[in-house]
Design an enzyme around this catalytic site. Sequence first.
Site, short mmCIF file in Angstrom:
data_model
loop_
_atom_site.label_atom_id
_atom_site.label_comp_id
_atom_site.label_asym_id
_atom_site.label_seq_id
_atom_site.Cartn_x
_atom_site.Cartn_y
_atom_site.Cartn_z
CG HIS A 100 55.88 49.83 32.75
ND1 HIS A 100 55.92 51.11 33.28
CD2 HIS A 100 56.28 49.00 33.76
CE1 HIS A 100 56.32 51.06 34.53
NE2 HIS A 100 56.54 49.78 34.86
CG ASP A 102 55.65 46.11 37.05
OD1 ASP A 102 56.33 47.00 36.50
OD2 ASP A 102 55.07 46.26 38.14
C1 SIN Z 1 56.89 53.81 40.94
O1 SIN Z 1 58.07 54.09 41.18
O2 SIN Z 1 55.97 54.57 41.23
C2 SIN Z 1 56.54 52.50 40.28
C3 SIN Z 1 57.67 52.00 39.46
C4 SIN Z 1 57.35 50.65 38.85
O3 SIN Z 1 57.18 49.69 39.60
O4 SIN Z 1 57.27 50.55 37.64
#
Ligand code: SIN
Length: 282
Positions: A100, A102
């Site tokens: 994804h 963000d």
């Molecule tokens: C992560 O936990 O490595 C990133 C999670 C995120 O910000 O989508």
Amino acid sequence: MTAHNLQLKQVTGSLGAEISGVKLNDLSNEQFDGICTAFADHSVLVFRNQDLTHDEHVAFARRFGDLEVHPIVNGMDERPEMIKMLKPAGESASFGVGWHTDNSFFAEPSMGSVVYSHVVPPHGGDTLFANQYLAYERLSDGMKRMLDGMGAVHSAKYAYTSDTAEEKYEGKTAITYKRSDSVYDEVVHPVVRTHPNTGRKALYVNPMFTIRFEDMSEEESKPLLDYLFAHCTKPEFCCRVPWDPKMVTMWDNRCVQHYAVDDYVEYERLLYRVTVNGEKPV
Ligand code: SIN
């Protein structure tokens, strides 16, 4: 390699750079300029051995723009712009597990995310990143021409309403959600966006939030979206970032997708994320 006298080592041939020799809570203007240049060049930056308070983490992120308060994922009570990404020992990870960018379901999606690690598993829990400039550039001219004029609909309605998310709305999990009509909002963004700083074109569809093409049904959109989702995370476009405690990783959501790997069920992982507001994609 150096950018404005920073010590910089690329993570892979496609994206990512680790910067050493700087303290993010005590940066000169020249060092900050160097970090901005490196961010534009490498899209994902890693800084190990940082000793940041929450205030310093927030202050560093704020140098890049205003910070978001997420409409669905609860921030910390005393610091709503900061998400405590706790994965307790013995539970599967669920936050960010899946490719994804963000908050692409916002009308003005997040520019960048700045994450600081406190507790990391002895192995596993890495974050994967994929370069969406390369994903666009490696398409055929015919596919580029077709996608250049297309829009895609983004929504949180599948990502934030699954059966597993119900527990998060009920406050029973480490990361909790608040009910919000914004889950059902649909926004249209260009399938190919132009980065406002670099001027480069990037593919801008992701499997978590892109649900169909503009003026098409989900069924009609699925074959081409499935192709693009598989294409845009090819290994050749990716890097993998293993976490140490006291490490900052920041990424540019305008040209990068990411994926939190869920392979450390028996261990705790605790990271804090702040997210910088972005602009309407063009
Ligand atoms: C992560 O936990 O490595 C990133 C999670 C995120 O910000 O989508």
